[in-house]
Design a protein around this motif. Sequence first.
Motif, mmCIF file in Angstrom:
data_model
loop_
_atom_site.group_PDB
_atom_site.id
_atom_site.type_symbol
_atom_site.label_atom_id
_atom_site.label_comp_id
_atom_site.label_asym_id
_atom_site.label_seq_id
_atom_site.Cartn_x
_atom_site.Cartn_y
_atom_site.Cartn_z
ATOM 1 N N GLU A 101 8.013 -160.935 8.710
ATOM 2 C CA GLU A 101 9.455 -160.723 8.640
ATOM 3 C C GLU A 101 10.006 -159.818 9.739
ATOM 4 O O GLU A 101 11.220 -159.722 9.906
ATOM 5 N N ALA A 102 9.163 -159.145 10.484
ATOM 6 C CA ALA A 102 9.616 -158.154 11.472
ATOM 7 C C ALA A 102 10.594 -158.754 12.495
ATOM 8 O O ALA A 102 11.632 -158.147 12.788
ATOM 9 N N ASP A 103 10.310 -159.920 13.029
ATOM 10 C CA ASP A 103 11.215 -160.545 14.001
ATOM 11 C C ASP A 103 12.566 -160.879 13.371
ATOM 12 O O ASP A 103 13.613 -160.740 14.005
ATOM 13 N N ASP A 104 12.546 -161.326 12.113
ATOM 14 C CA ASP A 104 13.788 -161.662 11.422
ATOM 15 C C ASP A 104 14.624 -160.411 11.171
ATOM 16 O O ASP A 104 15.856 -160.430 11.324
ATOM 17 N N LEU A 105 13.978 -159.314 10.767
ATOM 18 C CA LEU A 105 14.696 -158.051 10.564
ATOM 19 C C LEU A 105 15.341 -157.580 11.863
ATOM 20 O O LEU A 105 16.512 -157.195 11.885
ATOM 21 N N GLU A 106 14.584 -157.617 12.951
ATOM 22 C CA GLU A 106 15.118 -157.198 14.248
ATOM 23 C C GLU A 106 16.283 -158.092 14.670
ATOM 24 O O GLU A 106 17.286 -157.599 15.203
ATOM 25 N N ALA A 107 16.187 -159.389 14.416
ATOM 26 C CA ALA A 107 17.270 -160.315 14.779
ATOM 27 C C ALA A 107 18.544 -160.008 13.993
ATOM 28 O O ALA A 107 19.644 -160.018 14.558
ATOM 29 N N VAL A 108 18.407 -159.712 12.694
ATOM 30 C CA VAL A 108 19.583 -159.362 11.885
ATOM 31 C C VAL A 108 20.151 -158.030 12.354
ATOM 32 O O VAL A 108 21.371 -157.862 12.454
ATOM 33 N N TYR A 109 19.289 -157.085 12.673
ATOM 34 C CA TYR A 109 19.750 -155.799 13.197
ATOM 35 C C TYR A 109 20.579 -155.999 14.470
ATOM 36 O O TYR A 109 21.689 -155.488 14.588
ATOM 37 N N GLN A 110 20.051 -156.762 15.415
ATOM 38 C CA GLN A 110 20.756 -157.002 16.678
ATOM 39 C C GLN A 110 22.078 -157.732 16.447
ATOM 40 O O GLN A 110 23.075 -157.454 17.105
ATOM 41 N N ALA A 111 22.079 -158.672 15.493
ATOM 42 C CA ALA A 111 23.273 -159.478 15.244
ATOM 43 C C ALA A 111 24.368 -158.719 14.497
ATOM 44 O O ALA A 111 25.544 -159.093 14.585
ATOM 45 N N THR A 112 24.028 -157.649 13.772
ATOM 46 C CA THR A 112 25.008 -156.978 12.912
ATOM 47 C C THR A 112 25.319 -155.533 13.295
ATOM 48 O O THR A 112 26.273 -154.961 12.766
ATOM 49 N N LYS A 113 24.571 -154.953 14.216
ATOM 50 C CA LYS A 113 24.775 -153.525 14.501
ATOM 51 C C LYS A 113 26.155 -153.216 15.056
ATOM 52 O O LYS A 113 26.697 -152.144 14.808
ATOM 53 N N ALA A 114 26.763 -154.140 15.745
ATOM 54 C CA ALA A 114 28.109 -153.910 16.286
ATOM 55 C C ALA A 114 29.171 -153.853 15.184
ATOM 56 O O ALA A 114 30.261 -153.338 15.399
ATOM 57 N N SER A 115 28.850 -154.352 13.994
ATOM 58 C CA SER A 115 29.811 -154.323 12.883
ATOM 59 C C SER A 115 29.552 -153.154 11.931
ATOM 60 O O SER A 115 29.958 -153.179 10.775
ATOM 61 N N GLY A 116 28.874 -152.116 12.434
ATOM 62 C CA GLY A 116 28.658 -150.923 11.616
ATOM 63 C C GLY A 116 27.484 -151.014 10.673
ATOM 64 O O GLY A 116 27.511 -150.460 9.577
ATOM 65 N N VAL A 117 26.442 -151.697 11.095
ATOM 66 C CA VAL A 117 25.236 -151.839 10.282
ATOM 67 C C VAL A 117 24.084 -151.140 10.997
ATOM 68 O O VAL A 117 23.891 -151.333 12.205
ATOM 69 N N SER A 118 23.360 -150.321 10.272
ATOM 70 C CA SER A 118 22.154 -149.714 10.833
ATOM 71 C C SER A 118 20.959 -150.111 9.977
ATOM 72 O O SER A 118 21.122 -150.518 8.828
ATOM 73 N N PHE A 119 19.795 -150.025 10.561
ATOM 74 C CA PHE A 119 18.560 -150.372 9.871
ATOM 75 C C PHE A 119 17.663 -149.147 9.835
ATOM 76 O O PHE A 119 17.658 -148.333 10.760
ATOM 77 N N LEU A 120 16.866 -149.046 8.778
ATOM 78 C CA LEU A 120 15.887 -147.983 8.617
ATOM 79 C C LEU A 120 14.646 -148.575 7.973
ATOM 80 O O LEU A 120 14.727 -149.194 6.912
ATOM 81 N N GLY A 121 13.513 -148.416 8.624
ATOM 82 C CA GLY A 121 12.260 -148.807 8.013
ATOM 83 C C GLY A 121 11.699 -147.626 7.233
ATOM 84 O O GLY A 121 11.977 -146.471 7.548
ATOM 85 N N ILE A 122 10.928 -147.919 6.208
ATOM 86 C CA ILE A 122 10.175 -146.879 5.507
ATOM 87 C C ILE A 122 8.740 -147.366 5.434
ATOM 88 O O ILE A 122 8.425 -148.318 4.720
ATOM 89 N N ASN A 123 7.890 -146.715 6.212
ATOM 90 C CA ASN A 123 6.479 -147.077 6.281
ATOM 91 C C ASN A 123 5.745 -146.414 5.121
ATOM 92 O O ASN A 123 5.818 -145.210 4.935
ATOM 93 N N VAL A 124 5.023 -147.227 4.334
ATOM 94 C CA VAL A 124 4.342 -146.722 3.141
ATOM 95 C C VAL A 124 2.840 -147.008 3.189
ATOM 96 O O VAL A 124 2.398 -147.960 3.838
ATOM 97 N N GLN A 125 2.090 -146.146 2.512
ATOM 98 C CA GLN A 125 0.653 -146.322 2.320
ATOM 99 C C GLN A 125 -0.053 -146.689 3.622
ATOM 100 O O GLN A 125 -0.785 -147.675 3.693
ATOM 101 N N ASP A 126 0.167 -145.880 4.633
ATOM 102 C CA ASP A 126 -0.309 -146.250 5.958
ATOM 103 C C ASP A 126 -0.807 -145.027 6.713
ATOM 104 O O ASP A 126 -0.585 -143.889 6.298
ATOM 105 N N GLN A 127 -1.458 -145.276 7.829
ATOM 106 C CA GLN A 127 -1.845 -144.230 8.762
ATOM 107 C C GLN A 127 -0.857 -144.268 9.917
ATOM 108 O O GLN A 127 -0.439 -145.343 10.366
ATOM 109 N N ARG A 128 -0.481 -143.091 10.409
ATOM 110 C CA ARG A 128 0.560 -143.008 11.438
ATOM 111 C C ARG A 128 0.234 -143.837 12.677
ATOM 112 O O ARG A 128 1.079 -144.552 13.191
#
Length: 189
Positions: free
Chosen positions: A88-115
């Motif tokens: 889904e990463a490419d799809d999330l980035e595409a929606v982010y790029q398509a909507t950020k000009a209309s006041g939309v921001s994205f935030l990932g939350i990385n869980v159960q992982d190593q940095r």
Amino acid sequence: MNARRWTAGLLAAVAAVALAGCTSSKGQEKTCTTTTDGIFECAPDQRSAPPKLAGELLLGGSYDVSQARGQVVVVNFWGSWCAPCRAEADDLEAVYQATKASGVSFLGINVQDQRDKAKAFEQGRVTYPSLFDPASRLALDLDIPPNTVPATVVLDRNGRIAAVIRAAVKQEGLQPIVERIAAEKPASN
């Protein structure tokens, strides 16, 4: 025999309390509608108080979602070990790029992982920031918990949960939801 009944009753009571603890404390899911795709969507008058989502960013620094009031914030829970997250990463980035000009921001939350693994996963995939939450504690502050990885939560311009998607997303499914929420007028305080 009485000891058995008492023990069985005690076990039943403990199980009931444990199960009650696993449900949403405010029952927010019950006031929202569920689409045929399993997406929870809450009408503006049914949304609860904004969740507290703050912490250390994966690449350093800190972030508090309350600083994004006035914007729609798409929050995606992910892990480098999660194959659907990769898909889904490419799809999330595409929606982010398509909507950020209309006041939309994205935030990932990385869980159960190593940095290091999380940083390697993000590189070249997404351009928006991610909080580093290896203990998966941030999801506990949501009235409608994501319960799965990946999961995507859309906060309205007032910071309230407007939609929860407990599965991998595709651009054609996520973008209309984000655009619809971005078109809403913020509630007056």
